[in-house]
Design an enzyme around this catalytic site. Sequence first.
Site, mmCIF file in Angstrom:
data_model
loop_
_atom_site.group_PDB
_atom_site.id
_atom_site.type_symbol
_atom_site.label_atom_id
_atom_site.label_comp_id
_atom_site.label_asym_id
_atom_site.label_seq_id
_atom_site.Cartn_x
_atom_site.Cartn_y
_atom_site.Cartn_z
ATOM 1 C CG ASP A 34 -1.966 -1.144 1.114
ATOM 2 O OD1 ASP A 34 -2.043 -1.794 0.057
ATOM 3 O OD2 ASP A 34 -2.657 -1.402 2.111
ATOM 4 C CE1 TYR A 73 -2.600 -6.248 -1.673
ATOM 5 C CE2 TYR A 73 -0.827 -4.663 -1.360
ATOM 6 C CZ TYR A 73 -2.179 -4.952 -1.409
ATOM 7 O OH TYR A 73 -3.111 -3.953 -1.215
#
Length: 548
Positions: free
Chosen positions: A227, A275
Site C-alpha cells: 500500500d 501483493y
Amino acid sequence: MTFHSISSQGENSSVIRSWCESNGYSYLGEKGGELQIAASQSTEARFTYIKEICSISDEIYELAIEGEPPHCEVKITYSGERGLRYALNAIGQLKKRGEWREGVKYDYPLFSIRGIIEGFYGQPWNQEQRLNMLRFIASNNMNTYIYGPKDDVYHRERWQELYDEESYSRLSEVFSEATALGLDFYYSIAPGLSMRYSSEEQFEALIRKVGQIYELGVKHFCLLLDDIPGELQHQEDIRIYRDLSEAHIQLVNRFYTEIMKWDAGIRLIVCPTQYCGIGNERYISKLGSSIHPSIDLFWTGRNICSQEITLSEASVFTQHTHRKPLYWDNYPVNDVEMTDEMHIGPYRLRDRHLYRFSRGIIANGMEYAESSKIAYATIASYLWNPEQYDPEVSWREALEEVVGRSDFEHMLQFADNVRYSCLYPTDSPMLAAELTRFNFAYFYGDRKQGIDELEQFVTKMSNSAAALLSNSMENRELQKELQRWVLKFSVGCALLQDCMDYIRSQDADDLLRVHSNYDLYRSDVTYVFADVLVSFLNKVLEQHFTIK
C-alpha cells in the site's frame, strides 16, 4: 456426560495445568481427577513427519481413550509441545460436542503456517481483545499471530521512532502470552510510505527499531512494503536505483543479513508492493528471484480480496518467485470500501489441496474482534484439514462456539443474511429459497399456504432480530459489535411483514406503507440481505403479487 477435574502423569505437566486453567477444569496433579491423562513424547517417524507435505512437524498427536466420563483415562502421545496442546484441545472438543467415545484418534494439521494478522485499517484491537484473540486462535489449533495494525503509528506512520514505555510494555505482554500459548509471534514494521531507500541513516533507524523488539525475545519479523506508490518517490533514490524493485531487493537482502546476525533462528516475511495478481509480473518475479530463498513472501491471490485461490495460481507464483506463496488472505477484513459489510460467513473457495502448494495462510481480521472469531474458527478448521473441511458444518460450529448455545438459533437466522463478501457474492440463501417457494406457490400452487409459510418464516426472523437486540445475549461484546447490522436486519424483517400484509389485503394503504418504509430501509447503507430482499420488494412495489 461431564468431567470437571483432570489429573496427569508424564512430561509437560505444566502445559496440561495451564490448559486446564484456561478451559475451566480443576487440575489435581498426579491423582484424583475424573479424567486421568498420561502424556508422553515420541520421536517415532509417525509422530514427527507429515507425509502429505514432506515436512518434519511438532504438531502431531494421538489420543487413546478408555472409559466414559466422569471416570476415564486418556493416553496422549505427541511429537512436541504443540502436539500436546492440540491433543488437549481435542479432548475439550470431544466433551463439548458430546462425541466422547473409546478408541484411538491420530491427527495432525496439513497447513504448516496457520494464523491471523491484525493488519487492517481502522481502530486496532485493544489489549484485552488482543490477548483474548490469542487464546481463541490457540484453542482452535492455529499457530501464528502477526502484529501489524495499520493505524498503530509506531508500525507505519512513525516507523523510525522507538516505542514509548507504555506501548512497549503492551507489546511485551502480547509476545509473552503468545509464547505461553505455543504461538509464533511476528512483529511487522511498514516503513515504505516515507523511507528513503538510499539513506544510511534511515536504514539504521529501521534496524534500531526492530532491534528494540528483538530485545523482548521476538525472533519472527515481517517487513511490509504494501500500500505504497508503485514508483520511487525520492530524488535520491531515483538517481541510485533503476526502479522500485531494485530498491526493495537491496533493502530486503540487507535487512535480512543484519537481523540474522542476532540469531540464526530468526524468520522473516516480506509483503511486496505488488501483493496480488497472476504471479508472473515483472516486480514480483524480479523480487522473488533476487531475495534470500529463506524469506517468505506474502501474496493475496489474484485480487486484493480474492474470491477463490487455486492450485494453478499458486504454481505460477512458485515458478516465478522460486518459493511457495504464504497467503495473506483478506478475509474476514472489512476495512476501506467494505466498512458497511459484516463478514461473518464461512471460509470458502480455497482449493482443498492448497496446502501442498503454499507455505500457509494468514487471515486478516476486522476491527470487530469478537465478530472476526466466527470466520476465524472456520478458517482454522479448513487449515487443519482442508480435504475434509465442510464450510456449512464448520460455520454452524463456529457460530455456536462464539455466540453461545442459547443464542445460536437466533444468530443463525441473522447471520444467514449477512454472508456477503468477496467469498460469497450473493446473500440470504435461506430467505432466497423461501421466496422462490413462495413465488411458485402464489402463481402455480396453493396461494394461501404459500403466504402462510412465508409469513411464518418472516415471523421467525423478526423474533430472532428482537432477541439479538435484547439485553440477554450471552456474548455482550459480540452483540455490541453487530448492533448496526442487527438493526438493519430488524428493519428488513419489518418491511417484509409490511409486504405480507399488502399481499394478503391488496389494500392501497398497505402498499403505500411499503413504499414509505422501503425508502427508509434504502437510506441506511448497512449491508444486510444484499439484493435478495430488494429484488422481492421491487416486485411487490411493481404489484407483481396482485390478485387477478
